[in-house]
Design an enzyme around this catalytic site. Structure first.
Site, PDB file in Angstrom:
ATOM      1  CB  SER A 145      -2.354  27.787 -65.318  1.00 49.06           C
ATOM      2  OG  SER A 145      -2.687  26.447 -65.001  1.00 49.06           O
ATOM      3  CE1 TYR A 158      -3.646  26.913 -70.454  1.00 50.92           C
ATOM      4  CE2 TYR A 158      -2.877  25.562 -68.626  1.00 50.92           C
ATOM      5  CZ  TYR A 158      -3.649  26.613 -69.107  1.00 50.92           C
ATOM      6  OH  TYR A 158      -4.395  27.365 -68.230  1.00 50.92           O
TER       7      TYR A 158
HETATM    8  P1  NAD Z   1     -12.108  30.958 -71.600  1.00 50.86           P
HETATM    9  O1  NAD Z   1     -11.891  30.013 -72.718  1.00 50.86           O
HETATM   10  O2  NAD Z   1     -13.448  31.014 -70.962  1.00 50.86           O
HETATM   11  O3  NAD Z   1     -11.719  32.428 -72.045  1.00 50.86           O
HETATM   12  C1  NAD Z   1     -10.515  32.690 -72.728  1.00 50.86           C
HETATM   13  C2  NAD Z   1     -10.655  34.013 -73.440  1.00 50.86           C
HETATM   14  O4  NAD Z   1      -9.452  34.241 -74.203  1.00 50.86           O
HETATM   15  C3  NAD Z   1     -11.808  34.010 -74.439  1.00 50.86           C
HETATM   16  O5  NAD Z   1     -12.533  35.196 -74.304  1.00 50.86           O
HETATM   17  C4  NAD Z   1     -11.103  33.949 -75.790  1.00 50.86           C
HETATM   18  O6  NAD Z   1     -11.790  34.578 -76.844  1.00 50.86           O
HETATM   19  C5  NAD Z   1      -9.830  34.698 -75.486  1.00 50.86           C
HETATM   20  N1  NAD Z   1      -8.799  34.430 -76.486  1.00 50.86           N
HETATM   21  C6  NAD Z   1      -8.390  33.238 -76.966  1.00 50.86           C
HETATM   22  N2  NAD Z   1      -7.459  33.423 -77.922  1.00 50.86           N
HETATM   23  C7  NAD Z   1      -7.281  34.768 -78.036  1.00 50.86           C
HETATM   24  C8  NAD Z   1      -6.459  35.583 -78.841  1.00 50.86           C
HETATM   25  N3  NAD Z   1      -5.616  35.062 -79.736  1.00 50.86           N
HETATM   26  N4  NAD Z   1      -6.542  36.924 -78.689  1.00 50.86           N
HETATM   27  C9  NAD Z   1      -7.401  37.485 -77.792  1.00 50.86           C
HETATM   28  N5  NAD Z   1      -8.200  36.741 -77.006  1.00 50.86           N
HETATM   29  C10 NAD Z   1      -8.141  35.413 -77.125  1.00 50.86           C
HETATM   30  O7  NAD Z   1     -11.010  30.623 -70.515  1.00 50.86           O
HETATM   31  P2  NAD Z   1     -10.828  31.142 -69.019  1.00 50.86           P
HETATM   32  O8  NAD Z   1     -11.010  30.000 -68.114  1.00 50.86           O
HETATM   33  O9  NAD Z   1     -11.587  32.377 -68.793  1.00 50.86           O
HETATM   34  O10 NAD Z   1      -9.258  31.446 -69.064  1.00 50.86           O
HETATM   35  C11 NAD Z   1      -8.710  32.730 -68.918  1.00 50.86           C
HETATM   36  C12 NAD Z   1      -7.241  32.586 -68.572  1.00 50.86           C
HETATM   37  O11 NAD Z   1      -7.126  31.895 -67.326  1.00 50.86           O
HETATM   38  C13 NAD Z   1      -6.432  31.771 -69.579  1.00 50.86           C
HETATM   39  O12 NAD Z   1      -5.149  32.344 -69.722  1.00 50.86           O
HETATM   40  C14 NAD Z   1      -6.351  30.404 -68.923  1.00 50.86           C
HETATM   41  O13 NAD Z   1      -5.221  29.684 -69.328  1.00 50.86           O
HETATM   42  C15 NAD Z   1      -6.257  30.809 -67.465  1.00 50.86           C
HETATM   43  N6  NAD Z   1      -6.648  29.742 -66.534  1.00 50.86           N
HETATM   44  C16 NAD Z   1      -7.937  29.281 -66.472  1.00 50.86           C
HETATM   45  C17 NAD Z   1      -8.248  28.273 -65.573  1.00 50.86           C
HETATM   46  C18 NAD Z   1      -9.637  27.712 -65.432  1.00 50.86           C
HETATM   47  O14 NAD Z   1      -9.803  26.676 -64.762  1.00 50.86           O
HETATM   48  N7  NAD Z   1     -10.658  28.308 -66.025  1.00 50.86           N
HETATM   49  C19 NAD Z   1      -7.257  27.733 -64.752  1.00 50.86           C
HETATM   50  C20 NAD Z   1      -5.962  28.219 -64.847  1.00 50.86           C
HETATM   51  C21 NAD Z   1      -5.677  29.231 -65.738  1.00 50.86           C
END
Ligand code: NAD
Length: 261
Positions: A145, A158
């Site tokens: 991130s 985080y």
């Molecule tokens: P999201 O909440 O839409 O999806 C996260 C996924 O992780 C979900 O499918 C959830 O079920 C799964 N998950 C959570 N805990 C889990 C566990 N213990 N075991 C297996 N799966 C698990 O979020 P996203 O935006 O798709 O995020 C995906 C990744 O990208 C994350 O690591 C997040 O930190 C990172 N990220 C997202 C953003 C953003 O703006 N969306 C920005 C920076 C980083």
């Protein structure tokens, strides 16, 4: 599209929604063989599997918690049993919750570190071990991130987990470069996924986020999936240990735009 990704076996954690889903569907378009890990989602992966197969790829899914060592081992064994090998491991699953740091419980701290950092370590270790045993010059991509470098009050667990992921990526990349295993990091800015749904449903909160993005809009999951496809492909064959910031310029100090500062 990257021809060399066809029939490559790619494992994606947290693949039932958000960025994981977008990457699974992108690798489907690349005609890869995709293994989806899902956690608590009820059946969402079934539609994704159909989409991947309709695009010419193959897909299978297995439930598991990435913070549990046994589940991670099961995920990788499932990939090998189903599609014969592991070429690309994408550590995507991640969680966050907002708490002022003086009120953050050890339980909440531990949970975020366990999923976001330890989970990515466990799957990286298992994938690397498999690749070494089978002489595979594989590829690992970790989803970090912008908060691996931008401090984020109320999200200290985080930010700490993502800073850890960045350094874990660099260390593993150095360790396994001689074996031809490439390990890179993608650091998204603000992307339109369920993790941000509450914030982006509030127009004021959404605008406050947009104000932090020099390119002036919230990113789309497909834009992150495109980074993952490039990093997994031979087009990035000399790239390892890198962090690719896909953030519309968020890490470039937007407060200094237009002569300010
Ligand atoms: P999201 O909440 O839409 O999806 C996260 C996924 O992780 C979900 O499918 C959830 O079920 C799964 N998950 C959570 N805990 C889990 C566990 N213990 N075991 C297996 N799966 C698990 O979020 P996203 O935006 O798709 O995020 C995906 C990744 O990208 C994350 O690591 C997040 O930190 C990172 N990220 C997202 C953003 C953003 O703006 N969306 C920005 C920076 C980083």
């Amino acid at each position: 599209m990257y021809e060399d990704l066809e029939k490559k076996v790619v494992v994606i954690t947290g693949a039932a929604k958000g960025l994981g889903k977008a990457m699974a569907e992108r690798f489907g378009k690349e005609k890869a063989h995709v293994v989806l890990n899902y956690h608590t989602e009820n059946g969402d992966h079934k539609e994704i599997i159909k989409t991947i197969e309709a695009a010419g790829g193959k897909a299978a899914a297995i439930q598991g918690d990435v913070s549990k060592e046994a589940d991670v081992k099961k995920l990788l064994s499932f990939a090998v049993d189903t599609f014969g090998t592991i070429d690309i491991m994408i550590n995507n699953a991640g969680i966050e919750n907002e708490v002022p740091s003086e009120k953050l419980t050890l339980e909440d701290w531990q949970k975020v570190i366990d999923v976001n950092l330890t989970g990515m370590f466990l799957a990286s270790r298992e994938a690397i071990s498999y690749m070494l045993d089978h002489g595979i010059k594989g590829n690992i991509i970790n989803m970090s991130s912008v908060h691996d470098r931008i401090p984020w009050p109320h999200f200290v667990h985080y930010a700490a987990s993502k800073g850890g992921v960045k350094m874990m990526t660099e260390t593993l990349a150095l360790e396994y470069a001689p074996k031809g295993i490439r390990i890179n990091n993608i650091s998204p800015g603000a992307i339109d996924t369920p993790i941000n749904a509450e914030k982006f449903n509030d127009p004021k909160a959404k605008q406050e986020v947009i104000n932090l993005i020099p390119m002036g809009y919230i990113g789309k999951p497909e834009q992150i999936a495109a980074c993952a496809a490039w990093l997994a492909s031979a087009e990035s064959s000399y790239v390892t240990g890198m962090t690719l910031y896909a953030d519309g310029g968020m890490t470039k100090y937007p407060g200094f735009q237009a002569g300010k500062g």
